[in-house]
Scaffold this active site. Structure first.
Site, PDB file in Angstrom:
ATOM      1  CD  GLU A   1      61.625  18.613  19.259  1.00  0.00           C
ATOM      2  OE1 GLU A   1      60.443  19.027  19.222  1.00  0.00           O
ATOM      3  OE2 GLU A   1      61.955  17.505  18.849  1.00  0.00           O
TER       4      GLU A   1
ATOM      5  CD  GLU B   1      52.331  20.730  17.193  1.00  0.00           C
ATOM      6  OE1 GLU B   1      52.352  19.668  17.847  1.00  0.00           O
ATOM      7  OE2 GLU B   1      53.323  21.163  16.573  1.00  0.00           O
TER       8      GLU B   1
END
Lengths: 412, 285
Positions: free
Chosen positions: B49, B60
């Protein structure tokens, strides 16, 4: 137009039915958030729909708004400002006289009641100028709830007074130190906290931004500004609506609160003023004026961004307007031409603070001063029998050190 | 069938779990991304990824926030990321996925974005802030170009939503291990495993892979017992940060560390079970 004495904050504008059930205002809005929050937003939407039709909820909120917040706020005729401008008659909707000094508490009071309805004990919020943080800390103190406020490092510095107020009220102020260290970054941190603690925590967003249902919900809690204005004008002018409305727009909650009940009346002109900062060609926060469509903090709206879709740092002397996004409903209202968007620079806002202070004995917040700064343009072509209502969204006490700092650096 | 689907199918048939490795495009330096992709591949990752950095990455934790900020500061663009994917794919059959946020791909233009995916041989796209219900035609445009859109589910996702998301997702369903951000340390594994069992029983069309907070072969072995694989991201970013800070390491030392790290993780994915014993048995061990 409704001119009844009913105080319910939940009357909607006739003939204007936004957002739709998916939370879109035309093409703007939606809920672009991590899946972790999806179910919480659905739960919140249901709780809000349930509350707005619950007479007990409305009664409790009305009572708190009257006995605690100090509503209704006055609609003050600004005689000397009117004289100086010439025409029309200028009224100030005095949200600066709300408890805590700005319109923000209309929303935090509504949302804290929803949080209690949902059984949440922990409250988080983001703040820019600190007014929303103070308003959140205040209602949390009132109900004995835990309160955590995220605030950018830069804003903690320039709005130190409000940081002290939040701490005295028992809130924990957590600095956001990424990016521009202002409202955008504080909002990122608040959303990340919510992602992590979604089961226990209610997130009180301070403006008509964020994922659905926040833009619609915050609007409903702020629409009391426009509804009271309508009732008060009926008594003062014999007519339930003015000819023009003027308010500043950062996220846009005071503006939508004033505009919303009048949106179906095309004869009421609406003007929103964005922060042009150091100038529209330099650093600014004029999202609707210079931004493009984009997704930030859960909604599709206008956004200050570069060609790669990276969000740009906004700039305004006013911490409350220093935000690269804007509420999705404002994007829609601008696109359909219902609201006219103007801008005012830092310098013009400072001059407007002095002008209103000297003419009316009212020191406005720097945010509010952006609206005041455009009064002459808006008044152009209006006649003496017409009326203009400006949302005096907050008072300027919090800005004294910013103003002093700016003036002394300018004079050097 | 996309390269990603083909890859996961093959692993499933052999009883092996999939290991996906996330790395931020342009981190720790612009020059490093090409060699890092090769080093990850050499370690035996089943797919990679590649993170498209965004200024405001809501899902995140600190580690990937930091890597995104570093990458943006050094001038990473979407075209740079496509270029790195394309060059990697010239030499490798390992599927490449892109992971990022909705706004940069909107600005790139949805049709442009997915045709660049196609020409760079990107298999799939993961967008943590793309809700399964949206007006944007992202999923349709992706399908038109033969690109999979992988949707995420979380512990807060109801069974009905799991079914709805499984219907939309292509490639696999990404199960976020906990209510939290990337790089958060793993809570009680029993809780996570019970949640993954629930996901498995409601996701019938797609493989299920788990991500967020996974950092060791041991985590992988335990958590993938009832599902099809996992994704590791923040742990690699932390390693990259460490080895790039250590000035005594040469370029090839650094790349070897990356390869070793992935190889060690890959020991957690089997294949360990013969056909017939893959069903979890409560009393075993």
């Amino acid at each position: 137009m409704k001119s009844t004495a009913h105080t319910s904050p939940f009357l909607s504008a006739r003939g204007y039915d936004m957002p739709d059930e998916d939370g879109y205002f035309g093409e703007y809005g939606g809920a672009f958030v991590p899946e972790i929050l999806g179910p919480a937003l659905e739960e919140l939407t249901a709780a809000f729909e349930d509350a707005r039709s619950d007479p007990d909820f409305i009664r409790v909120l009305d009572d708190l708004l009257q006995t605690y917040v100090g509503r209704p706020t006055p609609l003050t005729y600004a005689a000397r400002l009117t004289e100086e401008v010439g025409a029309p008659k200028i009224y100030l909707k005095r949200e600066d006289l709300c408890h805590t000094g700005a319109h923000k508490i209309n929303n935090t009071m509504g949302q804290v009641l929803l949080a209690r309805r949902l059984g949440k004990k922990r409250i988080i919020a983001e703040t820019g100028a600190g007014q929303h943080g103070v308003a959140t800390a205040t209602v949390c103190a009132h109900f004995g709830m835990q309160c955590i406020v995220y605030m950018g490092d830069e804003d903690i510095r320039r709005q130190a007074l409000n940081v002290h107020r939040m701490r005295i009220l028992g809130a924990e102020v957590r600095p956001a130190s990424s990016g521009s260290r202002t409202l955008k970054d504080a909002t990122n941190e608040a959303i990340r906290d919510w992602v992590t603690n979604v089961e226990s925590t209610y997130y009180i967003i301070g403006s008509v931004v964020g994922p659905h249902p926040y833009p619609a919900m915050v609007r409903e809690f702020q629409a009391i500004i426009g509804r009271e204005t309508s009732r008060q004008l009926t008594l003062l002018e014999g007519r339930a609506y003015p000819d023009a409305l003027l308010a500043c727009i950062g996220g846009g909650s005071n503006a939508i609160g004033l505009f919303y009940p009048f949106l179906d009346l095309r004869e009421v002109a609406c003007y929103g003023v964005e922060a042009a900062g150091e100038g529209i060609e330099a650093r600014h926060a004029a999202t609707l004026t210079r931004g493009r469509q984009g997704v930030l903090h859960g909604a599709l709206s206008y956004l200050l961004q570069n060609s790669e879709g990276q969000v740009q740092e906004a700039h305004s002397i006013s911490a409350g307007l220093d935000y690269p996004g804007v509420g999705p409903e404002h994007a829609h209202l601008k696109d359909i031409g219902r609201v006219t968007i103007l801008t005012a620079t830092d310098e013009e806002a400072l001059e407007a603070v002095s002008r209103l202070s000297r003419l009316e004995g009212i020191i406005p917040a720097l945010e509010t001063a952006h609206a005041i700064a455009r009064v002459d343009e808006v008044a152009t072509g209006m006649s003496a029998d017409q009326s203009l209502v400006i949302c005096c969204s907050g008072r300027g006490d919090k800005d004294m050190s910013t103003i002093a700092e700016y003036l002394s650096s300018r004079d050097e | 069938m996309s390269e990603l689907k083909h890859c996961l199918q093959k692993l499933q048939n052999s009883g092996e779990k999939a290991l996906g490795i996330f790395v931020t495009s342009g981190f720790p330096t612009i020059a490093a991304t090409g060699p890092i992709l090769e080093a990850i591949d050499a370690g035996g990752a089943d797919f990679i990824e590649l993170g498209m950095p965004f200024s405001d990455p809501l899902a995140e934790g600190k580690t990937i926030q930091m890597s995104s900020a570093v990458a943006l500061d050094s001038g990473v663009t979407m075209d740079y990321t496509f270029e790195k994917a394309r060059i990697f794919k010239e030499k490798s059959d390992t599927p490449i996925l892109l992971m990022g946020y909705v706004n940069p791909i909107l600005q790139y233009g949805l049709s442009n974005f997915f045709s660049s995916c196609q020409s760079s041989r990107v298999s799939a796209v993961i967008l943590p802030d793309l809700p399964h219900k949206t007006r944007l035609s992202i999923r349709q445009k992706a399908l038109d170009h033969g690109i999979d859109i992988v949707y995420l589910v979380a512990p807060t996702t109801s069974n009905d939503r799991l079914t709805a998301i499984d219907e939309l997702s292509e490639g696999f369903v990404y199960a976020v291990s906990m209510t939290g951000l990337t790089g958060t340390s793993m809570p009680d594994k029993t809780v996570v495993m019970n949640y993954l069992k629930r996901v498995r029983s409601h996701v019938r069309r797609n493989p299920v892979l788990v991500g967020f907070g996974i950092s060791s072969a041991d985590d992988i072995k335990t958590l993938t017992e009832n599902i099809d694989g996992c994704i590791v991201g923040s742990a690699l970013i932390r390693l990259l940060e460490d080895v790039w800070q250590s000035e005594t390491l040469s370029e090839s030392d650094r790349m070897n560390r990356v390869t070793d790290f992935v190889r060690e993780l890959k020991t957690g994915t089997g294949p360990v079970r013969k056909a017939g014993s893959a069903r979890p048995v409560a009393s075993s061990q």
